[in-house]
Design an enzyme around this catalytic site. Structure first.
Site, short mmCIF file in Angstrom:
data_model
loop_
_atom_site.label_atom_id
_atom_site.label_comp_id
_atom_site.label_asym_id
_atom_site.label_seq_id
_atom_site.Cartn_x
_atom_site.Cartn_y
_atom_site.Cartn_z
N ASP A 36 0.86 -1.18 0.00
CA ASP A 36 0.00 0.00 0.00
C ASP A 36 0.89 1.23 0.00
O ASP A 36 1.77 1.37 0.87
CB ASP A 36 -0.90 0.01 1.24
CG ASP A 36 -1.96 -1.09 1.19
OD1 ASP A 36 -2.00 -1.84 0.20
OD2 ASP A 36 -2.74 -1.20 2.16
N ASP A 80 -15.39 -3.53 -1.14
CA ASP A 80 -14.94 -3.16 0.21
C ASP A 80 -16.18 -2.99 1.07
O ASP A 80 -16.91 -2.00 0.93
CB ASP A 80 -14.13 -1.87 0.16
CG ASP A 80 -12.95 -1.98 -0.82
OD1 ASP A 80 -12.32 -3.04 -0.83
OD2 ASP A 80 -12.69 -1.02 -1.55
#
EC number: 5.3.1.16
Length: 240
Positions: free
Chosen positions: A8, A129
């Site tokens: 990330d 998500d």
């Protein structure tokens, strides 16, 4: 089952967040490229990268760094975060990215999603998500009224081949995946499912394998050392 180490990227660095909270950040490396090379050297067969700045802003802030990552590796990478135009998808594909992950844009712009799938086929994945069964958008900062399971069925009907399913409340919490939710997703679709969020121990990995999922993304557990990539990959080889 493919194991995807997660990189990330925020402000050009390799970081992890707790439950997607931008105020709860841990920096693990100043060089995402070097981190990616380490995962490849440890035996990774596919890499998962996210532009966290892009996920929140809708701009592809770290595209140059991610291009560098793609070109530095001999293994495929998939990329998500702030990808909301065909132009950006094309830039990533041209840079050597194997799969582009659409999140917010897939929820809010059905015409864009359909065009992307028609243009790039299996190179497009969609990130689901979910928080309490509903999809969150804009780097998980906004909750929608879109229910995850019906939307997943809709994705399959338009030709999406791969989804990444993240239980936000599990992400970065080192508390194990939401196996019940993953099972419900698997019952709803024949698409490739990549599990994300909460994978903490080798036992978690083994349980995901028994579900015959396509893949699992592992982040914090690899960086903190509670899972050793080489150990679980050796287990994969033994199972083949």
């Amino acid at each position: 089952m493919i194991i995807f180490p997660a990189i990330d990227i925020r402000n050009g660095k390799c970081v992890r967040l707790r439950q997607g909270d931008y105020n709860q950040e841990t920096i693990y490396s100043n060089s995402p490229v070097e981190m990616a090379k380490e995962w490849e050297a440890s035996g990774a067969e596919y890499l998962h990268t996210v532009d966290l700045d892009g996920a929140k802003s809708g701009e592809s802030n770290n595209i140059n760094i991610i291009q560098d990552v793609a070109q530095a590796l001999s293994i495929p990478i998939q990329v998500g975060g702030g990808i909301r135009s065909l132009e950006v998808i094309d830039k990533y594909i041209q840079a050597g990215v194997s799969r582009v992950i659409l999140g917010t844009a897939a929820i809010t712009d059905s015409v864009f999603l359909q065009t992307a799938v028609e243009s790039y086929a299996e190179k497009i994945a969609v990130s689901i998500d979910a928080r309490n069964g509903f999809i969150a958008t804009d780097g998980w900062t906004k909750n929608s009224t879109v229910e995850a399971i019906p939307f997943i069925k809709q994705l399959e009907s338009i030709g999406v081949k791969t989804i990444i399913y993240t239980d936000i409340l599990k992400d970065g919490m080192m508390s194990g995946p939401n196996f019940q939710e993953l099972d419900a997703v698997q019952q709803a679709t024949t698409m490739n499912i990549i599990a994300s969020g909460g994978v903490t121990t080798e036992k978690d990995v083994q349980q995901l394998k028994t579900m015959n999922l396509y893949g699992a993304i592992i982040g914090k557990a690899l960086y903190d050392g509670s899972i050793k990539l080489q150990d679980i990959l050796e287990g994969e080889m033994d199972a083949r």
